[in-house]
Design an enzyme around this catalytic site. Structure first.
Site, PDB file in Angstrom:
ATOM      1  N   ASP A 209      13.105 -14.585 -41.268  1.00 52.41           N
ATOM      2  CA  ASP A 209      13.042 -15.785 -41.985  1.00 52.41           C
ATOM      3  C   ASP A 209      14.114 -16.923 -41.620  1.00 52.41           C
ATOM      4  O   ASP A 209      15.340 -16.480 -41.578  1.00 52.41           O
ATOM      5  CB  ASP A 209      13.542 -15.224 -43.538  1.00 52.41           C
ATOM      6  CG  ASP A 209      13.339 -16.665 -44.628  1.00 52.41           C
ATOM      7  OD1 ASP A 209      12.952 -17.629 -44.042  1.00 52.41           O
ATOM      8  OD2 ASP A 209      13.494 -16.130 -45.761  1.00 52.41           O
TER       9      ASP A 209
ATOM     10  N   ASP B 258       8.030 -20.770 -41.605  1.00 54.72           N
ATOM     11  CA  ASP B 258       9.376 -20.349 -41.106  1.00 54.72           C
ATOM     12  C   ASP B 258       9.606 -18.748 -41.433  1.00 54.72           C
ATOM     13  O   ASP B 258      10.881 -18.543 -41.121  1.00 54.72           O
ATOM     14  CB  ASP B 258      10.240 -20.788 -42.221  1.00 54.72           C
ATOM     15  CG  ASP B 258      10.166 -20.979 -43.701  1.00 54.72           C
ATOM     16  OD1 ASP B 258       9.126 -20.367 -44.063  1.00 54.72           O
ATOM     17  OD2 ASP B 258      11.067 -21.308 -44.428  1.00 54.72           O
ATOM     18  N   GLU B 259       8.370 -18.053 -41.649  1.00 53.93           N
ATOM     19  CA  GLU B 259       8.692 -16.591 -41.607  1.00 53.93           C
ATOM     20  C   GLU B 259       7.904 -15.622 -41.081  1.00 53.93           C
ATOM     21  O   GLU B 259       6.467 -16.354 -40.737  1.00 53.93           O
ATOM     22  CB  GLU B 259       8.613 -16.249 -43.280  1.00 53.93           C
ATOM     23  CG  GLU B 259       9.585 -16.804 -44.220  1.00 53.93           C
ATOM     24  CD  GLU B 259       9.289 -16.252 -45.524  1.00 53.93           C
ATOM     25  OE1 GLU B 259       9.056 -15.038 -45.936  1.00 53.93           O
ATOM     26  OE2 GLU B 259       9.284 -17.189 -46.586  1.00 53.93           O
TER      27      GLU B 259
END
Length: 405
Positions: free
Chosen positions: A9, A105-106
């Site tokens: 993350d 974003d993960e």
């Protein structure tokens, strides 16, 4: 043998990317936001100094500035975020071919079959990935390491920023069970409220509950959350090229001006239903249920859904069901700022609707199907805005933007 799953993350992703171009602002409170002059002026991301001031993602700019008068606002650059996301996932791909992005974003990484190539120590591999992202791109990463996807994600949230947390198959309860229910994947506010009425406020309390209780309260989601709380998650990490089957098709519109009349709501719903039906037809899908969402200017949400008497990808059928749901919970002139329509219970085949007449309704539906196919053909040739249904006329200028699922 237990699986080894990483959840990576990126910390304050949007803000971190923007600060690469503004290093002088790193120690100051900074937020990335939408247009401050529009109704969509909300906080998209914030850095650590802004977070320490109490600034939260998704709150309005004026709320954030009440907490942090010196907050520095930067505009978003989504093309840069997508570019960094691609590069980062390519780096993950050097460790395993099982990389599943979860938003921009993960990502989950299943390194079970490849970790021996990198020393065999999962924590060391996670730390090595963090060092690479920091050294090569200037961004920081929090990584959760565990034996399933849910706990790996929980681990990446456990310590931020720039940290690795291991939740091992042995003794995981000591870390997981004391955490609030909100820490569990998919345990949103509605689920927390429903379970909280029965004294279930931590993951451990959910794990200890009789499994039928959350299922009665939340349906399939309740059983799923109970399994998660007890460490039961066998869902695979899906490679980037392997798409999960589509479970819903939805769209939402936020309007520049509040809707206060039924005619305006019909126009807005028409745009939504047209968009959803068109996407269903493009994918060769039909829906057997419809859900609508309404949001007022105070950001209060109402949501209702219903099963249809068959499956369809007709704009008219979706609109009819959507307005029945809207009329059941909303009365003019109560203002609305957002509408949403979601097609559920998807299938790849059509089921015939119950007809009130043996002749006229069938002819009407066939005519409507031909009309919508003609609309699709016109849009394919001349563009999506080349033609609009009469019910939707007059609303396109009132839209701020659309969100598609």
């Amino acid at each position: 043998m237990a699986r080894v799953i990483l959840h990576c993350d990126l910390n304050s992703f949007y803000a971190s990317v923007e600060l690469l171009a503004h290093p002088e602002l790193r120690q100051l409170p900074v937020a990335v936001c939408g247009d401050p002059d529009s109704r969509k002026g909300i906080i998209l991301a914030k850095n650590e100094p802004a977070k320490q001031c109490g600034v939260k993602t998704a709150e309005t700019i004026w709320q954030a500035r009440q907490k942090c008068p010196d907050l520095i606002l930067l505009p978003p650059h989504h093309d840069q975020y997508r570019k960094f996301s691609r590069v980062i996932n390519e780096i993950y791909g050097q460790y395993t071919d099982l990389v599943e992005p979860f938003g921009i974003d993960e990502s989950w990484l299943d390194i079970t079959g490849s970790m021996h190539l990198f020393g065999g120590d999962a924590r060391a591999i996670a730390d090595g990935i963090r060092r690479r992202i920091s050294g090569e791109l200037g961004l920081t990463l929090s990584v959760g390491v565990s034996f399933n996807k849910v706990f790996a994600k929980l681990g990446s949230d456990y310590r931020k920023p720039d940290a690795t947390t291991v939740i091992a198959p042995e003794g995981w309860q000591a870390i997981v069970w004391p955490l609030p229910l909100s820490s569990l994947l998919y345990a949103g506010p509605a689920a927390q409220r429903a379970l909280g009425q029965y004294g279930i406020r931590t993951i451990g309390e959910l794990a200890a509950a009789e499994p039928g209780l959350p299922e009665r309260l939340l349906g399939k989601l309740g059983r799923q959350l109970w399994n998660f709380a007890n460490g039961r998650d066998g869902s695979p990490v899906r490679p980037q090229h392997e798409k999960e089957p589509v479970k819903s098709v939805g769209n939402s519109f936020t309007f520049r001006e509040n809707l206060t009349t039924r005619e305006q709501v019909v126009q807005g719903m028409s745009l939504l239903c047209d968009s959803v039906a068109s996407r269903l037809r493009q994918q060769g899908l039909y829906c057997g249920a419809v859900q609508v969402g309404l949001r007022d200017p105070a950001f209060r949400n109402l949501s209702r859904q219903k099963h249809l008497s068959g499956s369809t990808h007709s704009m008219r059928e979706l609109l009819r069901a959507a307005m029945e749901l809207a009329d059941s919970v909303w009365k003019p002139p109560s203002p609305l700022r957002l509408l949403s329509v979601t097609a559920l219970a998807l299938t790849d085949r059509e089921e015939t609707y119950v007809q009130e007449s043996l002749f006229a309704p069938q002819q009407s539906e066939e005519k409507q199907a031909r009309l919508e196919e003609a609309v699709d053909a016109i849009r394919k040739k001349y563009g999506g805005k080349a033609i609009v249904y009469g019910e939707a006329a007059g609303q396109s200028g009132r839209l701020h933007r659309a969100d598609e699922d």
